[in-house]
Write an enzyme that holds these catalytic residues in place. Sequence first.
Site, PDB file in Angstrom:
ATOM      1  N   ARG A   1      17.798 107.601  73.524  1.00  0.00           N
ATOM      2  CA  ARG A   1      18.917 106.926  72.751  1.00  0.00           C
ATOM      3  C   ARG A   1      18.963 105.578  73.014  1.00  0.00           C
ATOM      4  O   ARG A   1      18.035 104.959  73.289  1.00  0.00           O
ATOM      5  CB  ARG A   1      20.190 107.772  72.929  1.00  0.00           C
TER       6      ARG A   1
ATOM      7  N   ARG B   1      32.198 116.756  67.318  1.00  0.00           N
ATOM      8  CA  ARG B   1      31.819 115.505  67.653  1.00  0.00           C
ATOM      9  C   ARG B   1      30.245 115.521  67.426  1.00  0.00           C
ATOM     10  O   ARG B   1      29.603 116.099  68.139  1.00  0.00           O
ATOM     11  CB  ARG B   1      32.209 115.147  69.136  1.00  0.00           C
TER      12      ARG B   1
ATOM     13  N   ASN C   1      29.456 116.149  83.795  1.00  0.00           N
ATOM     14  CA  ASN C   1      29.008 115.282  82.779  1.00  0.00           C
ATOM     15  C   ASN C   1      30.029 114.254  82.496  1.00  0.00           C
ATOM     16  O   ASN C   1      31.119 114.527  81.795  1.00  0.00           O
ATOM     17  CB  ASN C   1      28.876 116.026  81.082  1.00  0.00           C
TER      18      ASN C   1
ATOM     19  N   PRO D   1      35.043 111.882  79.244  1.00  0.00           N
ATOM     20  CA  PRO D   1      35.732 111.546  77.848  1.00  0.00           C
ATOM     21  C   PRO D   1      35.009 112.006  76.698  1.00  0.00           C
ATOM     22  O   PRO D   1      33.632 112.020  76.758  1.00  0.00           O
ATOM     23  CB  PRO D   1      35.896 109.904  77.763  1.00  0.00           C
ATOM     24  N   ASN D   2      35.771 112.407  75.742  1.00  0.00           N
ATOM     25  CA  ASN D   2      35.234 112.923  74.491  1.00  0.00           C
ATOM     26  C   ASN D   2      34.624 114.108  74.526  1.00  0.00           C
ATOM     27  O   ASN D   2      34.039 114.557  73.341  1.00  0.00           O
ATOM     28  CB  ASN D   2      34.419 111.854  73.726  1.00  0.00           C
TER      29      ASN D   2
ATOM     30  N   ALA E   1      30.786 108.877  78.828  1.00  0.00           N
ATOM     31  CA  ALA E   1      30.451 107.381  78.917  1.00  0.00           C
ATOM     32  C   ALA E   1      30.537 106.587  80.109  1.00  0.00           C
ATOM     33  O   ALA E   1      30.080 105.624  80.494  1.00  0.00           O
ATOM     34  CB  ALA E   1      31.027 106.696  77.771  1.00  0.00           C
TER      35      ALA E   1
ATOM     36  N   HIS F   1      23.781 115.946  81.185  1.00  0.00           N
ATOM     37  CA  HIS F   1      23.922 115.203  79.748  1.00  0.00           C
ATOM     38  C   HIS F   1      23.317 116.181  78.730  1.00  0.00           C
ATOM     39  O   HIS F   1      22.180 116.817  78.799  1.00  0.00           O
ATOM     40  CB  HIS F   1      23.141 113.929  79.733  1.00  0.00           C
TER      41      HIS F   1
ATOM     42  N   GLU G   1      24.350 115.843  87.818  1.00  0.00           N
ATOM     43  CA  GLU G   1      24.669 115.094  86.666  1.00  0.00           C
ATOM     44  C   GLU G   1      24.160 115.765  85.460  1.00  0.00           C
ATOM     45  O   GLU G   1      22.624 115.822  85.294  1.00  0.00           O
ATOM     46  CB  GLU G   1      24.337 113.625  86.760  1.00  0.00           C
TER      47      GLU G   1
ATOM     48  N   TYR H   1      25.077 116.642  69.603  1.00  0.00           N
ATOM     49  CA  TYR H   1      25.618 117.463  70.808  1.00  0.00           C
ATOM     50  C   TYR H   1      25.660 118.898  70.565  1.00  0.00           C
ATOM     51  O   TYR H   1      26.075 119.560  71.381  1.00  0.00           O
ATOM     52  CB  TYR H   1      26.975 116.842  70.988  1.00  0.00           C
TER      53      TYR H   1
HETATM   54  C1  DQA Z   1      26.500 112.473  77.060  1.00  0.00           C
HETATM   55  C2  DQA Z   1      25.857 111.213  76.847  1.00  0.00           C
HETATM   56  C3  DQA Z   1      26.723 109.845  77.214  1.00  0.00           C
HETATM   57  O1  DQA Z   1      25.931 108.755  76.838  1.00  0.00           O
HETATM   58  C4  DQA Z   1      27.755 110.025  76.079  1.00  0.00           C
HETATM   59  O2  DQA Z   1      28.634 108.846  76.403  1.00  0.00           O
HETATM   60  C5  DQA Z   1      28.579 111.260  76.087  1.00  0.00           C
HETATM   61  C6  DQA Z   1      27.933 112.424  76.308  1.00  0.00           C
HETATM   62  C7  DQA Z   1      25.720 113.628  76.784  1.00  0.00           C
HETATM   63  O3  DQA Z   1      26.242 114.676  77.396  1.00  0.00           O
HETATM   64  O4  DQA Z   1      24.699 113.500  76.259  1.00  0.00           O
HETATM   65  O5  DQA Z   1      29.739 111.193  75.995  1.00  0.00           O
HETATM   66  O6  DQA Z   1      26.739 112.449  78.283  1.00  0.00           O
END
Ligand code: DQA
Length: 144
Positions: free
Chosen positions: A106, A17, A73, A9-10, A76, A99, A97, A22
């Site tokens: 964070r 964003r 990725n 998501p997102n 959340a 990020h 995985e 990011y």
């Molecule tokens: C993320 C880190 C997560 O905590 C966050 O919710 C994201 C992006 C990252 O790529 O740093 O959506 O996965």
Amino acid sequence: MKILLLHGPNLNMLGRREPDVYGRTTLAEINVAVRERAVAAGAELLAFQSNHEGALIDVLQAEGWDAGGVIINPGAFTHYGLALRDALASLNAPIIEVHISNVYRREPFRHTSVIAPVATGQIAGLGWRGYLLALDWLLSSVEH
Ligand code: DQA
């Protein structure tokens, strides 16, 4: 070899964003860069993003069984997505995985990953190039 590149998501909002966290690279740009490198190495890339956990699980169930590797990725969902974790745990392919941000620098809720225990490895904090590093590892460690 087929590689799955999944974004939670997102992540469709990358570029707009929180660019200070990011970066300004868009999801489309990331997918192009990873696909180019995969194809150059003779692999096939299937990229998919969803804001919905079930949709990610559907793709894992449909495409994960014959995949040579999964780069994900989970956004959340990383921190509480137990159904996504179970879907990943059922696969045989190596799972990386990724990020973009260093989640460990964070908020405390980002320090826990329910995905990490079922992943082969994790890359965090290296920006969008973390996806390329994950791909390079898969290509070098899996026969294709
Ligand atoms: C993320 C880190 C997560 O905590 C966050 O919710 C994201 C992006 C990252 O790529 O740093 O959506 O996965």
